[in-house]
Design a protein around this motif. Sequence first.
Motif: not given
Length: 415
Positions: A104, A159-160, A187, A189, A195
């Motif tokens: 991303k 998600g993290t 989960y 990075e 995150d």
Amino acid sequence: MSVVNAAILGFGTVGEGVYRTIQSHQEELEAALGKPVKVVAVLVKNEHKSREIETDVLVTTEIEEIFNLPDLHVIFEAIVDKEPSFTYLKQAIAKGCHVITANKEMFCYHGQELLDLAQKQRVGVGYEASVAGGIPIIQTLQQLLNINNVTAIQGILNGTSNFILTEMREQKQSFEAALALAQQKGYAEADPGNDIYGCDAFYKLMILSGLVFGEQPDLKSVKINGITGITLEQIELADQWGLRFKHLASIEKKQERLHASVTPVLVSQSHPLYHVEGVDNAVNVTGDLVGDITLQGPGAGMYPTASAMVEDLVHVLQKPAGEKARNKAASKIIKENGEQDASYWLVSNIKQEQLSNAGIDFEQLEESFFAAKASPAQIEQLKEQEDGTTVYYPIVGTFELKNEHKETHLIGAHG
Ligand SMILES: NC(=O)C1=CN([C@@H]2O[C@H](COP(=O)(O)OP(=O)(O)OC[C@H]3O[C@@H](n4cnc5c(N)ncnc54)[C@H](OP(=O)(O)O)[C@@H]3O)[C@@H](O)[C@H]2O)C=CC1
Ligand SMILES: N[C@@H](CC=O)C(=O)O
């Protein structure tokens, strides 16, 4: 071609997930594509790590060795950072390969250029995995954008962060312990700062912006707040009041301007995001015809992400090239509505007199915690007067202050 030859760049959580899924779902892939898929090469950084990869697969640290392979059809990219990923994918497209990425950060900054190049080369670009893990939000939006004007998107995109907040509330875990567990589960990075400081959700939101609105706001102007300031004490207090912390990314277009923000908020029980827990993400899309739809599912992890990437494989091979260009005409006019309306906030580290003096209705929850009803302008005014230590969390969903009962707006991007 009688077989689809694929290379995977990166063999961490995501790359290995794609590899294993291609092996475990060969029958389904063959049924969908009419031919088998073969992973012929894997790019890694550390050649000394041991990996479970078949011996006939080229495992290399040199991208040129992969580009020199004959008949390479698809590149799955699952490495980190903007570079070298962007350069590798440009080269792959120039060589006529379809590309599918989970990255991303790279796609936020360079996605449009890759899409334009791919259109010229008549190859496909899949980026479903770059936003909200296993949730098919990109496909859904592409499906919606033909006729609908999508006016706003908001959701939990990391998600993290959601996992950490859930663990802290449910298990009374410390922030650090919850983060360590998220890392262990694959989960987080490679740099988990992405995150917890909100950058990862920001990249995803900007990718959605490009797709839906055909443009991104000035990236530097977007307010990005992560979850690092949220304490166990705040989580417990909020819980007693029927509120949960959620890390919310939102964007909407008002009077031709994009308003985006990435910030923690408190949601009440009536809000669709209240029950989105653990590693799940949820994305709420507002379209002028369809109204509101919310998609929820796992936002990170090996197999949900691999799911998005192998589904992309089928899409890029089945759809004519160029069909995935962004919908530049989308989202024409959104009326201004209630930006200045009063809404509810949890405010901590502030003196009662400051709230009274600003003419704000409030209720004291605990010694230094207040629920307040204030307009964005009043909050800005408070911020100018205090010493910078006060914390403000918007409350979204239905919330009651004293005897009042009022439906707040789904959070606006000014939150
Ligand atoms: N984890 C997740 O749930 C999700 C992750 N993503 C995205 O997918 C990508 C990969 O994430 P994830 O698998 O978790 O990350 P990992 O850290 O687990 O794995 C990264 C992999 O990339 C390789 N790598 C890193 N830099 C280079 C380089 N310069 N050249 C070659 N190989 C390199 C590493 O090699 P080596 O093994 O040798 O160290 C490793 O195999 C990221 O962009 C991430 O944002 C997207 C959705 C979900
Ligand atoms: N680190 C990311 C992985 C998926 O994009 C997250 O936690 O959401």
